[in-house]
Write a protein that holds these residues in place. Structure first.
Motif, mmCIF file in Angstrom:
data_model
loop_
_atom_site.group_PDB
_atom_site.id
_atom_site.type_symbol
_atom_site.label_atom_id
_atom_site.label_comp_id
_atom_site.label_asym_id
_atom_site.label_seq_id
_atom_site.Cartn_x
_atom_site.Cartn_y
_atom_site.Cartn_z
ATOM 1 N N GLU A 50 0.822 -1.209 -0.193
ATOM 2 C CA GLU A 50 -0.041 -0.067 0.069
ATOM 3 C C GLU A 50 0.811 1.252 0.044
ATOM 4 O OE1 GLU A 50 -4.342 -0.798 2.193
ATOM 5 O OE2 GLU A 50 -2.805 0.430 3.087
ATOM 6 N N ASP A 53 2.121 2.168 -3.294
ATOM 7 C CA ASP A 53 1.061 2.666 -4.423
ATOM 8 C C ASP A 53 0.586 3.960 -3.908
ATOM 9 O OD1 ASP A 53 1.207 0.253 -5.830
ATOM 10 O OD2 ASP A 53 -0.425 -0.773 -4.744
ATOM 11 N N ASP A 55 -2.022 4.559 -1.789
ATOM 12 C CA ASP A 55 -3.340 4.343 -1.480
ATOM 13 C C ASP A 55 -3.477 3.543 -0.120
ATOM 14 O OD1 ASP A 55 -6.002 4.514 -1.775
ATOM 15 O OD2 ASP A 55 -6.278 2.882 -3.294
#
Length: 1019
Positions: A50, A53, A55
């Motif tokens: 995460e 990324d 996000d």
């Protein structure tokens, strides 16, 4: 004066009554209620994937469509709207983030120094308007994206709410907060329910805090930044701090990490690519980094600390990636230094402002910063409030030094002291104890959120709020918690507590006065936190400041006011789009177009001023002579070898030769390079250009982007002699003088006094008429913003009369006509309605080829005001819209703003030549023009020439038409092309826009005879 208490009482939840007392918004000491303490702006993720990324599963956006109710004041706001059973479905929808004033509620209002309620309601500092204080009541229904796990806590953060906010969830009062520009975060764990949750907020346009938010900007309100729901896992880093100590020789750096770990668990940290941080006894971590790569504007290298938090069971609870810049910024040896090198701020002040007001996306902010990087800007001051977090992340990544300024300006109160003679005791915040809590709260909210950003090099206590013990105490608090220097300009006006600031900071001080100040005062570095007020057609003589910064070590640069025009897109009654400024919204009081100070336009496209910014802010200073060129490398850490050095030779816009030169001049050094190109011996005018360009693309520019340049113009031999044409025919009439030759004719009136016709071309009717009006001597232009600021029209207005209403003295009997072997000369004497009276002689010498040589002689006498310009106004056909010239360009330039211009041949469309400053004004001129042509699509038209190089303007409107329009949509339909060749126009100036005149060396003489020679002919 106080607000009536709004009694909002519904059922209780547990022992806690749901009640918010809106009267308290008029209490300066009521800063917040139940708001979570400020903390670092780090993000936390469930997994490393995460984090990679970007996000986070711990974040849920609550931005988007909300329900809204608008009330003119708190008394009209809906009672109990936050209750779960209160039906808000009939309310309007509004996007969040947004300003309510840009979505049909209330009205935008632009004021600079004035408070928006000044003269409307009689209130004292701390009080708020009763009758007009718009309230936006917001409602958002949402479901959690997943259930709350055991041990998790949940908060909701309003990242920007102007100016005060009260919040409820499912009918439960959560709290209240002020400070429009830092997060207002509330714990909602116990108020959440399964299924639909009703989030309600009430945002007040004016609160006590509004007395501290008198910035030079549009007055908006509402939820203008994102609203985010955060989950905190059972083991969580609530706050972290990274400290970097760089060794004096920069051979090593000690990185220390401090974390505030909540819940039962443990944390580990490692520096990516290097190794683990070692735990310390105080619960923190540290690592020594040998031979670190240093962060600087030229190489904004960021290391990454990876933090892994595990809960008591050993499971990964969260992952954090904290970027770290290794750098040292401090006052050393009495100077501001970055990594041991003296800094010169090539800075810009920047409001958070775009086409949606202060609502900007990350992509828009990044585009702003990249555009600044591309023109050499190395520093930004966040005028005059903390920006959104993404700004600092991008400044870290792209390399911009930042003065982070807390949300404070009380200029309207300060004016009472400075201009109206009020006692110092009236100052806000001044020495008043009731204002200290909110100041310290605003300082802490900014500092705690932003403290880990390497781009931030100074903390600023605010702007234009006079002085006093409160600001002194805020500065002391910054020094207690951090090592970065503290900035505050107001000490210049209230020197009782000079210890408030670590630097001498002033605004708009002329360069000569800065130098004079530093002759006697040398105890602190000196910066101009605002300078070069770029309002309208401005930014003149800024080179004086840059030269001083490299002549006087204590003067360490400044910050242009400002980045971009603040204006709002509007459509007039005829469907034409334009940008509106103060007064265009029915807003009173207002400060007109004073919001148009940008080096970029409202849409963030570049203004012509940017040409000069790029030239003055270039990191390599080049000087060219006959044999070579000298380069002073003003960069902090980059050798000139990092760039390709391209040398070109041109003649009248045509490149003759191009070579590359190898250079390797270290940062801070000066070197000399031989010219790889020789100037030909053949007569002519040649331009040598030296250009440094990027070898490879960067985030902010493509490969080949020019980062520094200089030009030298060389005249070899005399200009070629003009071949004499046969003498033209002279025709003497009773009221007209005709001059005729092959392919042309000219007609001079002795009845009206002037050239009434100039026909050119081999046609059956004697050629095409090229003049649409009688040429006349011209001394005026549409006043610029700066000229209006020092009331130039009042002083110089008689030159407008002279341009409009000058008359030829007794034209029938005193028109002089002379003939020689090659030409006919017709001379008029103009009487000018000036006090004292003066005259201007204009002679037209017409040769047999149809070339008209014009000589204007203005006989100045003592007592006349300064001339805006001296030249001639000619009007020709509107189809002559293709402008081509050999002179300075490509952008408009004036005598005090031509450093960034280069001699060449350029093409433009006349219809786009009036630069779209917010309010139409003098624009579009060029200096150093040898010749210019305006032609139609077939290449036919008019050519204007000057052996001595002139200033030249070609516009679709006269100066009168430009001056009469308040917006560009008000300019009349195009009926002509207006040519204004001139000996000189007054420089645009730029020290400030409310009294600073153009520097003396850029003004026309005010005594003796002024003579201007130019010529025109058909083409």
């Amino acid at each position: 004066m106080t607000l009536d208490t709004i009694d909002i009482q519904t059922e209780s939840y547990g022992d806690e009554a749901v009640r918010f007392d809106a009267a308290r918004i008029a209490d300066p000491r009521f800063v917040q209620e139940n708001r979570l303490p400020a903390h670092s702006d780090h993000r936390w993720f469930r997994t490393a994937a995460e984090a990679a990324d970007g996000d986070s599963g711990y974040e849920q956006s609550l931005s988007g469509r909300w329900k809204i109710h608008y009330a003119k004041n708190p008394a009209a706001a809906p009672a109990g709207f936050f209750h779960p059973d209160y039906d808000c479905e009939s309310w309007d929808d509004i996007p969040v983030p947004a300003h309510i004033q840009l979505h049909g509620y209330d009205r935008p209002q632009y004021v600079n120094v004035q408070y928006p309620w000044d003269g409307v309601e009689q209130i004292d500092p701390g009080e708020v308007p009763e009758r007009y204080n718009p309230v936006a009541s917001y409602v958002k229904s949402f479901r959690l994206d997943r259930p709350v796990e055991a041990g998790e806590t949940v908060s909701i953060s309003f990242l920007g709410a102007e100016s005060a906010i009260a919040v409820w969830l499912n009918g439960r009062y959560l709290g209240y907060a002020t400070d429009s520009f830092t997060p207002s975060e509330f714990d909602v764990t116990d108020a959440l329910v399964e299924g639909e949750n009703k989030l309600a907020a009430q945002v007040f346009k004016f609160s006590s805090g509004s007395w501290l938010e008198d910035q030079d900007f549009f007055r908006f309100s509402g939820l203008f930044r994102d609203v985010v729901l955060y989950r905190r896992p059972r083991a969580h880093v609530e706050d972290l701090r990274v400290d970097v100590v760089l060794a004096h020789d920069a051979a090593s750096a000690d990185i220390a990490l401090r974390i505030d770990l909540r819940g039962e668990g443990s944390a580990a940290a490692r520096l990516a690519g290097v190794g683990p941080l070692e735990p310390r006894g105080d619960g923190g971590f540290s690592i020594r980094l040998d031979n670190p790569r240093l962060w600087s504007p030229e190489d904004p290298w960021l290391y990454e600390i990876e933090i892994e938090v595990r809960d008591v069971s050993g499971e990964v609870a969260e992952v954090i990636v904290q970027r770290v810049g290794v750098r040292r910024f401090a006052i050393e040896d009495g100077l501001l230094k970055l990594n041991g090198r003296r800094v010169v701020f090539f800075g810009v002040n920047r409001h958070e402002f775009g086409l949606a007001g202060r609502v900007q996306t990350a992509a828009e902010i990044e585009a702003d910063l990249l555009a600044l990087k591309a023109v050499g800007v190395n520093a930004v001051r966040t005028s005059h409030y903390p920006n959104s977090t993404v700004f600092y992340e991008l400044a870290d990544r792209h390399g911009l030094m930042v003065i982070d300024e807390m949300n404070l300006e009380s200029h309207g109160v300060w004016d009472r002291i400075r201009k109206l003679g009020a006692p110092i005791e009236d100052a806000v915040p001044g020495d008043r104890p009731e204002w200290l809590p909110t100041l310290l709260d605003r300082a802490a909210s900014m500092y705690e959120r932003d403290k880990n950003h390497p781009s931030i090099v100074m903390w600023s206590c605010g702007n234009e709020s006079f002085g006093g013990t409160n600001l002194r105490d805020v500065a002391a608090w910054f020094r207690e918690v951090d090592s970065r220097p503290v900035h505050y300009e107001g000490v210049h006006w209230d020197p009782r507590h000079e210890e408030t600031t670590d630097v001498v900071s002033q605004m708009y001080t002329p360069a000569a006065e800065v130098e004079e100040f530093l002759r006697d005062r040398r105890d602190k570095p000196f910066i101009l936190c605002e300078y070069a007020h770029a309002m309208g057609n401005s930014f003149g003589a800024v080179d004086e400041y840059i030269e001083l910064a490299y002549r006087e070590p204590l003067f360490q640069g400044g910050f242009i006011w400002d980045f971009a025009d603040q204006a709002i897109a509007l459509t007039d009654r005829y469907g034409k789009e334009y940008f509106g400024y103060g007064g265009d919204f029915g807003d009173a009081p207002n400060d007109g177009e004073f919001c148009g100070n940008g080096i970029f336009f409202t849409d963030h496209s570049p203004t012509p001023k940017l040409q000069e910014v790029a030239y003055l802010y270039q990191g390599l200073r080049i000087r060219i002579d006959d044999a070579g060129f000298t380069v002073h490398n003003r960069l902090l850490s980059t050798s000139s070898a990092a760039y390709r050095c391209v040398v070109t030779l041109s003649r009248e816009g045509r490149m003759l030769r191009r070579e590359e030169a190898e250079t390797d001049i270290a940062a801070g050094d000066t070197g000399r390079i031989a010219l790889p190109i020789a100037v030909p011996t053949a007569p002519g005018e040649y331009a040598i250009d030296v250009s440094f360009r990027l070898r490879a693309a960067t985030a902010w520019a493509a490969e080949g982007h020019e980062v520094a340049y200089e030009q030298r113009v060389v005249q070899v031999g005399p200009p070629p002699a003009r071949v004499a044409a046969p003498a033209p025919e002279l025709i003497r009439g009773a009221h007209n003088i005709g001059v005729r030759g092959p392919g042309f004719s000219a007609l001079f009136s002795t009845l009206y006094g002037g050239l009434t016709s100039y026909r050119f071309g081999m046609t059956s009717d004697g050629g095409r008429e090229l003049l649409t009006g009688m040429p006349r001597p011209h001394f005026w232009h549409a006043p610029t913003s700066n000229e209006r600021g020092w009331e130039a029209p009042f002083e110089d207005g008689q030159w407008l009369l002279a341009s409009r209403y000058g008359r030829v003295r007794e034209p029938l009997t005193r028109t002089r006509v002379e003939q020689d072997d090659t030409a006919v000369t017709v001379t008029y004497e103009y009487e000018l309605p000036t006090r004292p009276a003066t005259t201007c002689d204009v002679s037209y010498r017409v040769d047999g080829a149809g070339r008209v040589e014009v000589t204007q002689t203005l006989h100045l006498v003592d007592g006349l005001p300064s001339l805006p310009e001296f030249g001639m106004l000619l009007t020709t056909l509107p189809e002559f819209r293709r402008l081509r010239w050999y002179g300075d360009g490509p952008e408009e330039c004036y005598v005090d703003r031509r450093g960034g211009a280069r001699l060449g041949v350029y093409d433009r469309d006349v219809t786009t030549e009036l630069t779209p400053y917010l309010r139409p004004q003098e624009a579009g001129s060029r200096t150093g023009v040898r010749w210019a042509e305006v032609t139609d699509g077939r290449g036919a038209g008019l050519r204007v020439e000057s052996a001595d190089a002139m200033e030249f303007s070609a516009l679709p409107w006269t100066p009168d038409e430009v001056e009469n329009a308040l917006h560009h949509t008000e300019l009349p339909p195009i009926h002509r092309t207006v040519l204004r060749p001139a000996l000189m126009r007054r420089g645009v100036g730029g020290d400030d826009s409310w009294g600073a005149r153009t520097l003396a060396q850029y003004r026309l003489p005010n005594s003796g005879d002024l003579v201007f020679d130019f010529a025109f002919r058909g083409v």
